[in-house]
Structure formats: structure tokens, C-alpha cells
Motif scaffolding. Sequence first.
Motif, PDB file in Angstrom:
ATOM      1  N   HIS A 133     -26.228 -15.007  -5.440  1.00 38.72           N
ATOM      2  CA  HIS A 133     -25.160 -14.552  -6.342  1.00 38.72           C
ATOM      3  C   HIS A 133     -24.930 -13.051  -6.185  1.00 38.72           C
ATOM      4  O   HIS A 133     -23.785 -12.593  -6.085  1.00 38.72           O
ATOM      5  N   GLU A 134     -26.013 -12.285  -6.171  1.00 38.01           N
ATOM      6  CA  GLU A 134     -25.887 -10.842  -6.010  1.00 38.01           C
ATOM      7  C   GLU A 134     -25.272 -10.493  -4.657  1.00 38.01           C
ATOM      8  O   GLU A 134     -24.457  -9.574  -4.547  1.00 38.01           O
ATOM      9  N   ALA A 135     -25.667 -11.220  -3.625  1.00 38.51           N
ATOM     10  CA  ALA A 135     -25.190 -10.920  -2.268  1.00 38.51           C
ATOM     11  C   ALA A 135     -23.693 -11.137  -2.130  1.00 38.51           C
ATOM     12  O   ALA A 135     -23.024 -10.439  -1.345  1.00 38.51           O
ATOM     13  N   THR A 136     -23.152 -12.091  -2.863  1.00 36.97           N
ATOM     14  CA  THR A 136     -21.741 -12.456  -2.696  1.00 36.97           C
ATOM     15  C   THR A 136     -20.863 -12.025  -3.871  1.00 36.97           C
ATOM     16  O   THR A 136     -19.681 -12.349  -3.906  1.00 36.97           O
ATOM     17  N   ALA A 137     -21.423 -11.279  -4.804  1.00 32.88           N
ATOM     18  CA  ALA A 137     -20.687 -10.929  -6.022  1.00 32.88           C
ATOM     19  C   ALA A 137     -19.456 -10.077  -5.743  1.00 32.88           C
ATOM     20  O   ALA A 137     -18.451 -10.176  -6.465  1.00 32.88           O
ATOM     21  N   HIS A 138     -19.507  -9.244  -4.717  1.00 36.95           N
ATOM     22  CA  HIS A 138     -18.416  -8.298  -4.488  1.00 36.95           C
ATOM     23  C   HIS A 138     -17.743  -8.473  -3.121  1.00 36.95           C
ATOM     24  O   HIS A 138     -17.013  -7.563  -2.689  1.00 36.95           O
ATOM     25  N   ILE A 139     -17.977  -9.596  -2.457  1.00 35.33           N
ATOM     26  CA  ILE A 139     -17.343  -9.794  -1.153  1.00 35.33           C
ATOM     27  C   ILE A 139     -15.913 -10.293  -1.345  1.00 35.33           C
ATOM     28  O   ILE A 139     -15.553 -10.817  -2.403  1.00 35.33           O
ATOM     29  N   SER A 140     -15.106 -10.131  -0.317  1.00 40.83           N
ATOM     30  CA  SER A 140     -13.725 -10.597  -0.352  1.00 40.83           C
ATOM     31  C   SER A 140     -13.352 -11.158   1.010  1.00 40.83           C
ATOM     32  O   SER A 140     -12.647 -10.521   1.791  1.00 40.83           O
ATOM     33  N   PRO A 141     -13.842 -12.366   1.317  1.00 31.71           N
ATOM     34  CA  PRO A 141     -13.520 -12.951   2.624  1.00 31.71           C
ATOM     35  C   PRO A 141     -12.027 -13.215   2.735  1.00 31.71           C
ATOM     36  O   PRO A 141     -11.408 -13.677   1.763  1.00 31.71           O
ATOM     37  N   PRO A 142     -11.424 -12.895   3.862  1.00 33.37           N
ATOM     38  CA  PRO A 142      -9.980 -13.105   3.994  1.00 33.37           C
ATOM     39  C   PRO A 142      -9.635 -14.589   3.922  1.00 33.37           C
ATOM     40  O   PRO A 142     -10.360 -15.424   4.471  1.00 33.37           O
ATOM     41  N   PRO A 143      -8.566 -14.961   3.225  1.00 37.17           N
ATOM     42  CA  PRO A 143      -8.168 -16.371   3.163  1.00 37.17           C
ATOM     43  C   PRO A 143      -7.714 -16.871   4.532  1.00 37.17           C
ATOM     44  O   PRO A 143      -7.167 -16.109   5.331  1.00 37.17           O
ATOM     45  N   THR A 144      -7.979 -18.132   4.795  1.00 43.49           N
ATOM     46  CA  THR A 144      -7.553 -18.765   6.038  1.00 43.49           C
ATOM     47  C   THR A 144      -6.877 -20.089   5.705  1.00 43.49           C
ATOM     48  O   THR A 144      -6.766 -20.480   4.538  1.00 43.49           O
ATOM     49  N   LEU A 145      -6.443 -20.804   6.737  1.00 42.69           N
ATOM     50  CA  LEU A 145      -5.852 -22.129   6.528  1.00 42.69           C
ATOM     51  C   LEU A 145      -6.855 -23.103   5.920  1.00 42.69           C
ATOM     52  O   LEU A 145      -6.471 -24.097   5.299  1.00 42.69           O
ATOM     53  N   HIS A 146      -8.153 -22.802   6.083  1.00 44.21           N
ATOM     54  CA  HIS A 146      -9.182 -23.736   5.649  1.00 44.21           C
ATOM     55  C   HIS A 146      -9.856 -23.331   4.348  1.00 44.21           C
ATOM     56  O   HIS A 146     -10.819 -23.966   3.924  1.00 44.21           O
ATOM     57  N   GLY A 147      -9.370 -22.283   3.697  1.00 44.42           N
ATOM     58  CA  GLY A 147      -9.983 -21.909   2.426  1.00 44.42           C
ATOM     59  C   GLY A 147      -9.496 -20.575   1.920  1.00 44.42           C
ATOM     60  O   GLY A 147      -9.296 -19.637   2.707  1.00 44.42           O
ATOM     61  N   ASP A 148      -9.309 -20.493   0.598  1.00 43.98           N
ATOM     62  CA  ASP A 148      -8.920 -19.222   0.003  1.00 43.98           C
ATOM     63  C   ASP A 148     -10.166 -18.369  -0.251  1.00 43.98           C
ATOM     64  O   ASP A 148     -11.289 -18.752   0.097  1.00 43.98           O
TER      65      ASP A 148
END
Length: 297
Positions: free
Chosen positions: A254-269
Motif C-alpha cells: 500500500h505504501e509503495a503504490t500510494a502515490h504512483i500514477s501509472p499512465p492509462p492504456t487500452l488495457h487499464g486506467d
Amino acid sequence: MKPPPFAYESPESLDSALAVLADAGDDAKPLAGGQSLIPLLNLRFASPAMLVDLNRLVDLEYVRVDGDTLRIGALTRHSTVEHSPDVAEHHPLLAQAMRFVAHPQVRNRGTIGGTVAHADPAAEVPLVMLLSDARFTACSIRGEREIAARDFFLSIYTTTLEPDEIITEVSLPITPRRHDRARASSFREFARRHGDYAIGGAAAIVELDADGVCTDVRIGLLGAGGTPVEAGAGARAALVGSPVTAESVRAAAHEATAHISPPPTLHGDVGYRTTVIAEMAMRALRGATNTAKEALA
């Protein structure tokens, strides 16, 4: 689809390749395995005036242990690294990650230097290089320099490499073994089909002492932003200093991914990809922890 017209050079030595690149400037692109560049050419997303084919530089194909360092030549194929006993022994995380790199045909042609220079944030090798504190040797007619992995990747497909430079070697420090501790790694990735671009992934390195207490951990996130991402102090604090539990693994992810912002793709927002990356982080942490516990048993 066909690539735009380009001139072609196939130098027989590193010095010749560097000279050609220096003369051509920004109009040239080095060609190694071609597994990324050729599709870009065919789609006309790239249109260099010249390709400088490096495949005759056979001196840049090697895997060897040099004291406390594992050295890999930039033209070493993915499949060679995947099956190297030296890589498996001294950097198992890299060997684990190689199994997720595209398909066997791609691994037979793709090169370590090429995938590092391409700097795709959804690629496995750059993430491993970041977690392994790798250093890259870059050469030009002006000389050579070493670049730390954490300083190399700037943004998607963008690095600190100059247009006239070629990566010639990747070096990874070998962590000394300790009789009172066990260190293990794990790589996890989710894609629609094995070998496709990852929707999300993670890598973990966990060290346990003889009592099963976590003494060190590193968590890397695949596809979490414009560059490979290493989790910060908050994720480490959830694990270091205590035995690893299901609850602490969940907290670390949870801490590791709390502030990430992976770019949206055709396969997932953004939200879906963040959830996938967090799940992969939990699986990687559990896998590394279980392997370390087995080594202590």
C-alpha cells in the motif's frame, strides 16, 4: 508497413562505430537487437537518417564475474543472460525477470544494452538495473563515463545518454553472502498474455536474519510511471525490523503504490493499473520472503 529511407553503416570496431555516430550527430541511431527500433521505424514513429548496426562488435557480447562485480556486455542477448549460470548465482532477480521479457524469438535477438537505452518504463530489465544499483558504461569519441542506473532514466524513452554515445557494458555489484542472513528476490508481472507488455509488475529483494526478522528490503514497481520506480522509505519501514507477515506485506505494498500514477492504456486506467501493481508487489514480497525463509531452514 515500411520504414522511411535511411543510410546504413555496419562498422567492424567500436572505434569505427563511435566515429560514425559522432559524424552523423542527432541524425543517426545505433541498431543492436532491433526488437524496439525496427517496429518504431516500420510505424514511422522514428525516422533517423542513418542506422549504425552494432552487431559486428562481438567483443561486446559476454557475461563474466570480475571480483565483486558481474559484468555484462551491452550486445549480450537476453537469452544468454536468461540461461547464464553466473547471472543465476549472483543476480537471480535478473534471471527471474528475463523469463518475462517478451517471447523466446525476441529474447534471442534483443540485447541488454538495447533495452537499457530504450528506457521503456514497462520493460523488465531497467527495473532490475535500478534495484541492483547497476552502472552503465557509455562510450563516445570523447571518452567513456559510468552512469548509475538511478541517474540514467529521465522519463519515458528518455535517458542521460548523449546521441553520440553507446552503452558498452552493464555492471552489477555482487552482494557478499552472510552465514547469519538469507537474501532472496522475486519478480512478478501481469499481462493479458505471457510476453505481452505488462499491465503492472513488481520486483522485491528481501533479507532476513537468523530469527526471521527483515533486515533489508527493496521494492521496485513496473509500469508505475515514466521511469522504473523504487518504493520509498514508507514501504521499507513497514517491513524492516520485524518478521514479515501478511499484514506487513499488505502495508508495504500500500505504501509503495500510494502515490504512483501509472499512465492509462487500452488495457487499464490509472486505478486498475495501480491495483494490479500493488498486487504484484505483494506477490513479489511473499515470494522473496518464502525463498529467504527456506534458505534459513
